[in-house]
Write a protein that holds these residues in place. Structure first.
Motif, PDB file in Angstrom:
ATOM      1  N   GLU A   1      20.264  59.511  29.877  1.00 27.69           N
ATOM      2  CA  GLU A   1      18.942  59.065  30.311  1.00 27.69           C
ATOM      3  C   GLU A   1      18.085  60.300  30.530  1.00 27.69           C
ATOM      4  OE1 GLU A   1      19.499  56.857  33.930  1.00 27.69           O
ATOM      5  OE2 GLU A   1      20.309  58.567  35.041  1.00 27.69           O
ATOM      6  N   PHE A   2      16.818  60.224  30.108  1.00 21.35           N
ATOM      7  CA  PHE A   2      15.907  61.363  30.226  1.00 21.35           C
ATOM      8  C   PHE A   2      14.512  60.893  30.605  1.00 21.35           C
ATOM      9  CE2 PHE A   2      19.236  63.208  27.662  1.00 21.35           C
ATOM     10  CZ  PHE A   2      19.265  64.545  28.046  1.00 21.35           C
ATOM     11  N   HIS A   3      13.798  61.760  31.308  1.00 24.26           N
ATOM     12  CA  HIS A   3      12.392  61.478  31.591  1.00 24.26           C
ATOM     13  C   HIS A   3      11.555  62.748  31.458  1.00 24.26           C
ATOM     14  CE1 HIS A   3      12.542  63.453  35.529  1.00 24.26           C
ATOM     15  NE2 HIS A   3      13.531  62.668  35.923  1.00 24.26           N
ATOM     16  N   TYR A   4      10.278  62.555  31.129  1.00 26.49           N
ATOM     17  CA  TYR A   4       9.320  63.644  31.240  1.00 26.49           C
ATOM     18  C   TYR A   4       9.092  63.911  32.725  1.00 26.49           C
ATOM     19  CZ  TYR A   4       7.837  62.908  26.336  1.00 26.49           C
ATOM     20  OH  TYR A   4       7.789  62.803  24.967  1.00 26.49           O
ATOM     21  N   ALA A   5       8.856  65.165  33.079  1.00 27.78           N
ATOM     22  CA  ALA A   5       8.527  65.509  34.461  1.00 27.78           C
ATOM     23  C   ALA A   5       7.367  66.493  34.464  1.00 27.78           C
ATOM     24  CB  ALA A   5       9.730  66.121  35.169  1.00 27.78           C
TER      25      ALA A   5
END
Length: 197
Positions: A105-109
């Motif tokens: 799982e990945f997100h922009y930050a």
């Protein structure tokens, strides 16, 4: 890419933190940054929480970045290329280290000027599926005066890592406490976790 995969794993085995300074190509980093900035400008990024779905809270005194979760089924070309790269790394990691990773799982930050994330562990107390943490930086022309470094608490002392463009940082989610120091400029990354289901 195998060179960059080996670089991460070798430095991880030696220092508990794997680093590759050119994990993302210049073009891919640029495209991902453009995606992130578009989401930010359209107010699609939301204040990040602390904890997981079972115990989620928001506290700007602990964490003040904004995030947007990536969707593996998104038809965005840059994000498709990013997930292809991550899948290749997971395959290499599993083949060489028998890691048993089968999801991610990945997100922009985005950390706006004056924001930070206090000392924490990435693995939840109620959920141990996060095995490895990965941070991929999108900050062109980063300077020491910009702040926003990753501060990692090693048994042997403190490690300070500059959030420079294209760089990837990799470590065990359950082992190393870390924090994002106060940033003096907008600080951008993709942050995520390699998991077992």
């Amino acid at each position: 890419m195998q060179k960059h995969f080996e670089e991460i794993i070798e430095s991880f085995l030696e220092k508990r933190v794997g680093i590759s300074n050119k994990f993302l190509s210049i073009d891919l980093a640029e495209q991902l940054k453009a995606n992130l900035l578009s989401l930010y400008q359209n107010e699609a990024m939301k204040l990040a929480g602390i904890g997981n779905d079972h115990v989620l809270s928001h506290n700007r005194k602990i964490r003040s970045d904004k995030i947007y979760w990536l969707d593996n089924n998104n038809e965005n070309a840059a994000e498709t290329a990013f997930f292809r790269l991550i899948d290749e790394f997971i395959m290499y990691l599993n083949q060489t280290c028998y890691a048993g990773i089968n999801s991610h799982e990945f997100h922009y930050a985005l950390y706006e000027k004056g924001t930070f994330y206090k000392k924490h562990l990435d693995q939840f107390k109620t959920d141990d599926r996060r095995v490895f943490s990965m941070i991929l930086y999108l900050n062109e022309g980063w300077a020491t005066t910009d702040g926003g470094e990753l501060k990692v608490y090693q048994q042997t002392g403190i490690q300070i890592i500059a959030p420079e463009n294209q760089k990837c940082v990799f470590f065990k989610s359950s082992e190393l406490e870390h924090e994002v120091l106060l940033t003096n400029v907008s600080r951008m990354s993709i942050t995520g976790w390699l998991k077992t289901s």
